[in-house]
Design a protein around this motif. Sequence first.
Motif, mmCIF file in Angstrom:
data_model
loop_
_atom_site.group_PDB
_atom_site.id
_atom_site.type_symbol
_atom_site.label_atom_id
_atom_site.label_comp_id
_atom_site.label_asym_id
_atom_site.label_seq_id
_atom_site.Cartn_x
_atom_site.Cartn_y
_atom_site.Cartn_z
ATOM 1 N N ARG A 142 34.748 34.321 44.276
ATOM 2 C CA ARG A 142 34.772 34.258 42.809
ATOM 3 C C ARG A 142 33.340 34.487 42.323
ATOM 4 N NH1 ARG A 142 39.314 34.539 43.980
ATOM 5 N NH2 ARG A 142 41.074 33.188 43.451
ATOM 6 N N VAL A 143 33.174 35.432 41.409
ATOM 7 C CA VAL A 143 31.865 35.654 40.789
ATOM 8 C C VAL A 143 32.024 35.385 39.294
ATOM 9 C CG1 VAL A 143 30.024 37.319 40.304
ATOM 10 C CG2 VAL A 143 31.241 37.402 42.509
ATOM 11 N N VAL A 144 31.150 34.552 38.770
ATOM 12 C CA VAL A 144 31.182 34.249 37.334
ATOM 13 C C VAL A 144 29.816 34.603 36.746
ATOM 14 C CG1 VAL A 144 31.486 32.458 35.591
ATOM 15 C CG2 VAL A 144 32.812 32.364 37.717
ATOM 16 N N ASN A 145 29.811 35.532 35.838
ATOM 17 C CA ASN A 145 28.576 35.927 35.175
ATOM 18 C C ASN A 145 28.482 35.228 33.821
ATOM 19 O OD1 ASN A 145 27.777 37.738 37.234
ATOM 20 N ND2 ASN A 145 29.182 39.295 36.428
ATOM 21 N N ALA A 180 39.160 44.344 42.889
ATOM 22 C CA ALA A 180 40.438 43.728 42.505
ATOM 23 C C ALA A 180 41.393 43.497 43.674
ATOM 24 C CB ALA A 180 41.114 44.569 41.424
ATOM 25 N N GLU A 181 41.316 44.354 44.684
ATOM 26 C CA GLU A 181 42.249 44.188 45.807
ATOM 27 C C GLU A 181 41.602 43.477 46.994
ATOM 28 O OE1 GLU A 181 45.282 47.702 46.089
ATOM 29 O OE2 GLU A 181 43.330 48.505 45.540
ATOM 30 N N ALA A 182 40.363 43.045 46.812
ATOM 31 C CA ALA A 182 39.633 42.440 47.934
ATOM 32 C C ALA A 182 39.710 40.917 47.944
ATOM 33 C CB ALA A 182 38.166 42.877 47.880
ATOM 34 N N GLY A 183 40.377 40.343 46.941
ATOM 35 C CA GLY A 183 40.432 38.877 46.873
ATOM 36 C C GLY A 183 39.202 38.289 46.195
ATOM 37 N N VAL A 184 38.342 39.154 45.687
ATOM 38 C CA VAL A 184 37.114 38.686 45.023
ATOM 39 C C VAL A 184 37.261 38.965 43.523
ATOM 40 C CG1 VAL A 184 34.601 38.906 44.897
ATOM 41 C CG2 VAL A 184 35.770 39.201 47.102
ATOM 42 N N LEU A 236 37.058 29.327 36.575
ATOM 43 C CA LEU A 236 36.874 30.704 37.056
ATOM 44 C C LEU A 236 36.359 30.749 38.488
ATOM 45 C CD1 LEU A 236 35.343 32.249 33.811
ATOM 46 C CD2 LEU A 236 37.571 32.828 34.821
ATOM 47 N N CYS A 237 35.714 29.676 38.945
ATOM 48 C CA CYS A 237 35.217 29.603 40.332
ATOM 49 C C CYS A 237 36.300 29.137 41.295
ATOM 50 C CB CYS A 237 34.058 28.598 40.432
ATOM 51 S SG CYS A 237 32.509 29.248 39.847
ATOM 52 N N CYS A 241 42.222 30.088 39.245
ATOM 53 C CA CYS A 241 42.093 31.374 38.550
ATOM 54 C C CYS A 241 42.486 32.441 39.574
ATOM 55 C CB CYS A 241 40.649 31.575 38.097
ATOM 56 S SG CYS A 241 40.346 33.252 37.501
ATOM 57 N N SER A 242 43.645 33.048 39.382
ATOM 58 C CA SER A 242 44.164 33.929 40.440
ATOM 59 C C SER A 242 44.601 35.304 39.934
ATOM 60 C CB SER A 242 45.360 33.249 41.120
ATOM 61 O OG SER A 242 46.328 32.914 40.137
ATOM 62 N N PHE A 243 44.668 35.504 38.622
ATOM 63 C CA PHE A 243 45.164 36.794 38.126
ATOM 64 C C PHE A 243 44.293 37.321 36.981
ATOM 65 C CE2 PHE A 243 48.723 39.598 36.465
ATOM 66 C CZ PHE A 243 48.774 40.405 37.600
ATOM 67 N N SER A 244 43.029 36.915 36.992
ATOM 68 C CA SER A 244 42.083 37.412 35.980
ATOM 69 C C SER A 244 40.895 37.996 36.709
ATOM 70 C CB SER A 244 41.571 36.268 35.101
ATOM 71 O OG SER A 244 42.622 35.651 34.410
ATOM 72 N N THR A 245 40.569 39.235 36.418
ATOM 73 C CA THR A 245 39.333 39.794 36.955
ATOM 74 C C THR A 245 38.796 40.856 36.014
ATOM 75 O OG1 THR A 245 38.186 40.470 38.967
ATOM 76 C CG2 THR A 245 40.220 41.671 38.452
ATOM 77 N N GLY A 246 37.479 41.027 36.024
ATOM 78 C CA GLY A 246 36.838 41.970 35.109
ATOM 79 C C GLY A 246 36.998 41.541 33.666
ATOM 80 N N ALA A 247 37.245 40.255 33.467
ATOM 81 C CA ALA A 247 37.594 39.780 32.124
ATOM 82 C C ALA A 247 36.442 39.020 31.463
ATOM 83 C CB ALA A 247 38.837 38.897 32.186
ATOM 84 N N VAL A 248 36.537 38.950 30.156
ATOM 85 C CA VAL A 248 35.497 38.300 29.345
ATOM 86 C C VAL A 248 36.127 37.079 28.680
ATOM 87 C CG1 VAL A 248 33.812 38.665 27.502
ATOM 88 C CG2 VAL A 248 34.571 40.610 28.885
ATOM 89 N N PHE A 249 35.610 35.913 28.990
ATOM 90 C CA PHE A 249 36.204 34.673 28.468
ATOM 91 C C PHE A 249 35.334 34.115 27.336
ATOM 92 C CE2 PHE A 249 38.392 35.328 32.329
ATOM 93 C CZ PHE A 249 39.633 34.727 32.182
ATOM 94 N N ASP A 250 35.927 34.026 26.177
ATOM 95 C CA ASP A 250 35.212 33.550 24.997
ATOM 96 C C ASP A 250 35.103 32.028 24.994
ATOM 97 O OD1 ASP A 250 34.262 33.695 22.142
ATOM 98 O OD2 ASP A 250 36.072 32.487 21.896
ATOM 99 N N ILE A 251 33.935 31.531 24.609
ATOM 100 C CA ILE A 251 33.792 30.085 24.358
ATOM 101 C C ILE A 251 32.775 29.945 23.228
ATOM 102 C CG2 ILE A 251 32.327 29.905 26.471
ATOM 103 C CD1 ILE A 251 33.317 26.880 26.522
#
Length: 258
Positions: A142-145, A180-184, A236-237, A241-251
């Motif tokens: 899991r990578v969280v920017n 997306a298909e690597a589990g990361v 997200l870590c 979180c299992s079906f979201s990637t390349g996404a932008v989460f607003d807070i």
Amino acid sequence: MTVIESKEPARRVAVVTGAARGIGLAIGARLAADGFSIALWDRDARQLAQAAQALRDHGATVLDVAVDITGRAQVVRALAQSTEALGTPTALVNNAAILGRHGPTAEASMGEWKRVFDVNVFGALQCAQALVPAMVKQGYGRVVNVASIAGKEGNPFAGAYAASKAALISMTKSLGKELAEAGVLVNCITPSAADTDIFGAYDESQRAQLRARLLERVPMKRFVRVEEVAEMAAWLCSARCSFSTGAVFDISGGRAVY
Ligand SMILES: NC(=O)c1ccc[n+]([C@@H]2O[C@H](COP(=O)([O-])OP(=O)(O)OC[C@H]3O[C@@H](n4cnc5c(N)ncnc54)[C@H](O)[C@@H]3O)[C@@H](O)[C@H]2O)c1
């Protein structure tokens, strides 16, 4: 169709950059509470050692690594140290960043923009490049920017910062799709203003102006608490979180509706 389910390793290890204070420290504390072993990375060795000790005092497994993420060799060394002490990282939180100087974008120097991009974009990229290969190999990561609402909307007088966060958002989307298909899974979060030391580079009147301007635009009319950002990052870590990637989460307390 074969569906590949990515399984979280039993031993969860997170690297959090810029973790000596503020949002990074809150994320480190939250992940430790969730059972992660934590490698806290920061260039401020003194503050980092204190932060790490405080978490250890609460029973967390924590390694503090003094590292400037703009130095490739330093990042490689920090990763080797972290992996040896804690195991292969399952999560990376790219949180370290600088705000840069307050001033008109039309008059900013290239050197200043480069300084900001070196940390906020190239530093984050460098950390991802160092950690992702082992995540791909283990089939889980899991990578969280930690980006910013500034990256979506631009901030007057903080042009380099806003542009760097836009770059980080875009990097998240590219890397997320590639892996997306690597589990990361790679996602980013875009907080509105939190009351942290990041504004320390501004003088008192610039800080007051900025606070007023930022809060006026937040429908909830307050700063986001670092614990609130940590809560989102923790999800997200996690394998939850299992079906979201390349996404932008607003807070952003309702400021951004996209
Ligand atoms: N505070 C806010 O209003 C706000 C809003 C949106 C997003 N963010 C983002 O949240 C993240 C954390 O911000 P914060 O407010 O906690 O900031 P902060 O200034 O309190 O903490 C940032 C940490 O990063 C470290 N750091 C800076 N450059 C580094 C480098 N080259 N190598 C290693 N460590 C380095 C600093 O030493 C510091 O401990 C940043 O990515 C920031 O852009 C902050």
